[in-house]
Design a protein around this motif. Sequence first.
Motif, PDB file in Angstrom:
ATOM      1  N   ARG A 235       0.831  -1.205   0.000  1.00  0.00           N
ATOM      2  CA  ARG A 235       0.000   0.000   0.000  1.00  0.00           C
ATOM      3  C   ARG A 235       0.874   1.267   0.000  1.00  0.00           C
ATOM      4  O   ARG A 235       0.610   2.236  -0.728  1.00  0.00           O
ATOM      5  CB  ARG A 235      -0.917   0.000   1.217  1.00  0.00           C
ATOM      6  N   TYR A 236       1.909   1.253   0.873  1.00  0.00           N
ATOM      7  CA  TYR A 236       2.835   2.389   0.902  1.00  0.00           C
ATOM      8  C   TYR A 236       3.527   2.583  -0.444  1.00  0.00           C
ATOM      9  O   TYR A 236       3.724   3.703  -0.930  1.00  0.00           O
ATOM     10  CB  TYR A 236       3.892   2.197   2.001  1.00  0.00           C
ATOM     11  N   PHE A 237       3.919   1.479  -1.050  1.00  0.00           N
ATOM     12  CA  PHE A 237       4.598   1.548  -2.337  1.00  0.00           C
ATOM     13  C   PHE A 237       3.678   2.149  -3.408  1.00  0.00           C
ATOM     14  O   PHE A 237       4.090   2.984  -4.208  1.00  0.00           O
ATOM     15  CB  PHE A 237       5.047   0.140  -2.750  1.00  0.00           C
ATOM     16  N   ALA A 238       2.421   1.760  -3.373  1.00  0.00           N
ATOM     17  CA  ALA A 238       1.457   2.285  -4.348  1.00  0.00           C
ATOM     18  C   ALA A 238       1.241   3.786  -4.147  1.00  0.00           C
ATOM     19  O   ALA A 238       1.180   4.567  -5.119  1.00  0.00           O
ATOM     20  CB  ALA A 238       0.129   1.534  -4.217  1.00  0.00           C
ATOM     21  N   ILE A 239       1.140   4.178  -2.868  1.00  0.00           N
ATOM     22  CA  ILE A 239       0.968   5.605  -2.578  1.00  0.00           C
ATOM     23  C   ILE A 239       2.192   6.404  -3.047  1.00  0.00           C
ATOM     24  O   ILE A 239       2.078   7.492  -3.636  1.00  0.00           O
ATOM     25  CB  ILE A 239       0.716   5.827  -1.078  1.00  0.00           C
ATOM     26  N   ALA A 240       3.401   5.856  -2.794  1.00  0.00           N
ATOM     27  CA  ALA A 240       4.635   6.536  -3.208  1.00  0.00           C
ATOM     28  C   ALA A 240       4.701   6.687  -4.717  1.00  0.00           C
ATOM     29  O   ALA A 240       5.115   7.731  -5.252  1.00  0.00           O
ATOM     30  CB  ALA A 240       5.854   5.762  -2.695  1.00  0.00           C
TER      31      ALA A 240
ATOM     32  N   VAL B  27       2.141   6.816  -6.782  1.00  0.00           N
ATOM     33  CA  VAL B  27       1.146   7.808  -7.192  1.00  0.00           C
ATOM     34  C   VAL B  27       1.664   9.224  -6.946  1.00  0.00           C
ATOM     35  O   VAL B  27       1.545  10.113  -7.801  1.00  0.00           O
ATOM     36  CB  VAL B  27      -0.188   7.573  -6.451  1.00  0.00           C
ATOM     37  N   LEU B  28       2.246   9.449  -5.759  1.00  0.00           N
ATOM     38  CA  LEU B  28       2.770  10.780  -5.440  1.00  0.00           C
ATOM     39  C   LEU B  28       3.922  11.166  -6.369  1.00  0.00           C
ATOM     40  O   LEU B  28       4.062  12.329  -6.770  1.00  0.00           O
ATOM     41  CB  LEU B  28       3.231  10.831  -3.986  1.00  0.00           C
ATOM     42  N   THR B  29       4.747  10.201  -6.693  1.00  0.00           N
ATOM     43  CA  THR B  29       5.854  10.464  -7.619  1.00  0.00           C
ATOM     44  C   THR B  29       5.332  10.866  -8.986  1.00  0.00           C
ATOM     45  O   THR B  29       5.822  11.817  -9.617  1.00  0.00           O
ATOM     46  CB  THR B  29       6.751   9.227  -7.743  1.00  0.00           C
ATOM     47  N   LEU B  30       4.325  10.133  -9.457  1.00  0.00           N
ATOM     48  CA  LEU B  30       3.735  10.465 -10.758  1.00  0.00           C
ATOM     49  C   LEU B  30       3.095  11.852 -10.742  1.00  0.00           C
ATOM     50  O   LEU B  30       3.192  12.617 -11.710  1.00  0.00           O
ATOM     51  CB  LEU B  30       2.699   9.409 -11.150  1.00  0.00           C
ATOM     52  N   VAL B  31       2.419  12.154  -9.626  1.00  0.00           N
ATOM     53  CA  VAL B  31       1.825  13.485  -9.502  1.00  0.00           C
ATOM     54  C   VAL B  31       2.911  14.564  -9.530  1.00  0.00           C
ATOM     55  O   VAL B  31       2.775  15.600 -10.198  1.00  0.00           O
ATOM     56  CB  VAL B  31       0.989  13.587  -8.210  1.00  0.00           C
ATOM     57  N   GLY B  32       4.010  14.344  -8.805  1.00  0.00           N
ATOM     58  CA  GLY B  32       5.109  15.312  -8.793  1.00  0.00           C
ATOM     59  C   GLY B  32       5.718  15.511 -10.163  1.00  0.00           C
ATOM     60  O   GLY B  32       5.995  16.645 -10.585  1.00  0.00           O
ATOM     61  N   VAL B  33       5.922  14.363 -10.868  1.00  0.00           N
ATOM     62  CA  VAL B  33       6.472  14.462 -12.223  1.00  0.00           C
ATOM     63  C   VAL B  33       5.513  15.237 -13.131  1.00  0.00           C
ATOM     64  O   VAL B  33       5.923  16.070 -13.944  1.00  0.00           O
ATOM     65  CB  VAL B  33       6.753  13.056 -12.786  1.00  0.00           C
ATOM     66  N   ALA B  34       4.210  14.960 -12.974  1.00  0.00           N
ATOM     67  CA  ALA B  34       3.213  15.659 -13.793  1.00  0.00           C
ATOM     68  C   ALA B  34       3.228  17.164 -13.516  1.00  0.00           C
ATOM     69  O   ALA B  34       3.106  17.980 -14.437  1.00  0.00           O
ATOM     70  CB  ALA B  34       1.826  15.078 -13.522  1.00  0.00           C
ATOM     71  N   VAL B  35       3.361  17.546 -12.245  1.00  0.00           N
ATOM     72  CA  VAL B  35       3.424  18.965 -11.884  1.00  0.00           C
ATOM     73  C   VAL B  35       4.637  19.634 -12.526  1.00  0.00           C
ATOM     74  O   VAL B  35       4.560  20.732 -13.089  1.00  0.00           O
ATOM     75  CB  VAL B  35       3.455  19.135 -10.349  1.00  0.00           C
TER      76      VAL B  35
END
Length: 715
Positions: free
Chosen positions: A12-17, A19-27
Amino acid sequence: MSKFDSDKVMPRYFAIAVVLTLVGVAVIVKAGYIMTAEKDYWTEVASRLKRDSVSVKPNRGNILSCDGQLMASSIPEFKIFMDFQAGGEEKDSVWRDSIDQICEGLHRIFPEKSAKEFKRHLERGHKKMARHWPVWPRRIDYGTYTEVKKLPVFNMSKYKGGFHAEEYNSRRRPFGSLASRTVGDLYGSKDTARYGLELSYDSILRGTDGLTHRRKVLNKFMNIPVTPPVNGADIITTIDVSMQDIAERALIDELRKVNGDMGVAILMEVKTGDVKAMVNMTRCADGEYREIMNNAISYRCEPGSVFKPASIMVALDEGVVDTSFVIHTGSGVMEMHGRFMKDHNWRRGGYQDINVARALEVSSNIGVSYVIDHFFYDRPEQYVEGLYRTGIAQDLGIPLVGYAPPIIRMPKKNKRGQWLNWSKTALAWMSIGYETQVAPINTVAFYNAIANDGKLMRPRFVTKVVKNGETVREFPPVVLKEQICKPQTLRTLQTVLEHVVSQGLGKKAGSHLFKVAGKTGTAQVSKGAAGYHSGTVDYWLSFAGYFPADAPRYSCIVCIRKSGLPASGGGMSGLVFHHIAEGVMARHVKLSIEDARDTTASLVPDVKAGNVLAADYVLANLGIKTRRDWEGSYAHGNPVWGKAKRTGDAVGLARVKTASGVAPDVRGMGARDAVYLLESCGLKVRIRGCGKVHSQSYAPGRPVHKGQECVLELK
């Protein structure tokens, strides 16, 4: 036992990480896209945003001449734009119908661009529906702005038509380029000062920004003033427009004549140090002379022979010589510590034995350098200290940006008693104006002090600051040194400088109308490491002095830089000094009306034939007797045609009757009366020449046929 189940939690932590990484890259990617691909779009959006608080620019103060004439003033200028979203469909229909008429009107106002080019440009903005599309890329004055505003659509309100403008304060000089480097200028796009008095007194001229709030009410912005702007104050300069014009014309004429590269002229008022004119001319690529640099205050150079009076002043003040001290100059060449010192006439045999006074009059290099080298060779620091006392090395503290104080080095020794910055020949060549660096403004201030009985004044450019007609600050004259030398030394030097002009090398600077005192200077210009004789030799020609010598009012220096021979400080710069001095003094000449009377001429004027009634009226008002054969006055009567004849102290006026239907005799009349008489008869008249009618092609007494031509020859 721990309740943490890593097998369930870690995915679960890995999935959240992830997702957050993808969001950061998208930003980051989106930010980069906005900064590059969408930069222009968001820049335009930002330009349309209206701030709640807007600064209000004040009006910049004026710069005036000493007699109150405008030398620099602020006037409004505009950049014009079109908002294609304003007005909606109603405006668009009018726009489509009027676009050709608008573009033709713009082409008429701005001929540099054709109507087709305007149409392409405006349609491109309309296609983009731009809110701030420039109609013309440059600023325009108010008159042009009002012409543009008369065009269709542009004459509507900005909310309906979309035409709007940004207002700027533009600096204008009514006298054009006159004293442009002294007055200064602004960066047009930034409204910030560049140089000259504009920069030096920017804080006074600029004023203080105001503040206003903008509130949107019913789709319109309403300005609510918070802090009103404080307009800048005016400054009154010492510049005299007419003197500046005299100096500029005289200097440019001579520069063109001698093919000079650069020229400087400074005119100062003796008692106050007021700079009445300052000219800085440089030859540009097109051959014209313009003010590019303020060389009068920034061009430090070896001044040449105009420096010699300072050297002799030191020698006289120290008491080592007097003006009767004789120097053996020989044939014009003398060896000094391994180098040869030459006089300008060495090829013609030199000056042989001359005294100190004559050495200055004829600008003998050997005469001046021998005195200084002979008496100060073992104590050069005493000589340099004496120069400092004269004020020629003084930092004048001039307020203009770019001023370069003089460089006259003081001899120094190391612990072993060896000179650090001094050579055996330094003293001899320094005494005649080499191995020093002095700007023209310092040289003229030194000569001004000689004229001012030894009082060294700081050159003054601004006398006061005025706001709303009231003086808020004054700049009184500043005395830098009360006495530059002993009174006896000063009187001696004043006499010698008069003789330089009356019987020395400065004769061309003199005048037959008043006395002039001064000194010539001709120096070779150093080219740095290349020395003085690399290629064509450049010369720095100067004349510094004051006038009238018996009651000094103005001091002046003229400097010219040119390449090659002939080169003469007295013959070239001295001639400019002469024109400036006579032009300035002519403004102060007040003649008696009796001086205008020509005793050889008659007080009774010649009177033309014609309307002798009018002639009688003029002569009566001049107090001249007339003899006439009719009654009546000019104010109550028709013209009386006749002839006039001078008889002694009176004028005889005789009526001449003219028969109707025949051409009158108009010989001896002025053109006005002759044309009136002939055209009254029905003739067409052509005039050749000027003066009185000498002959007429249509003979007097000949029957008149209306419409025929009569040619009058006037002489």
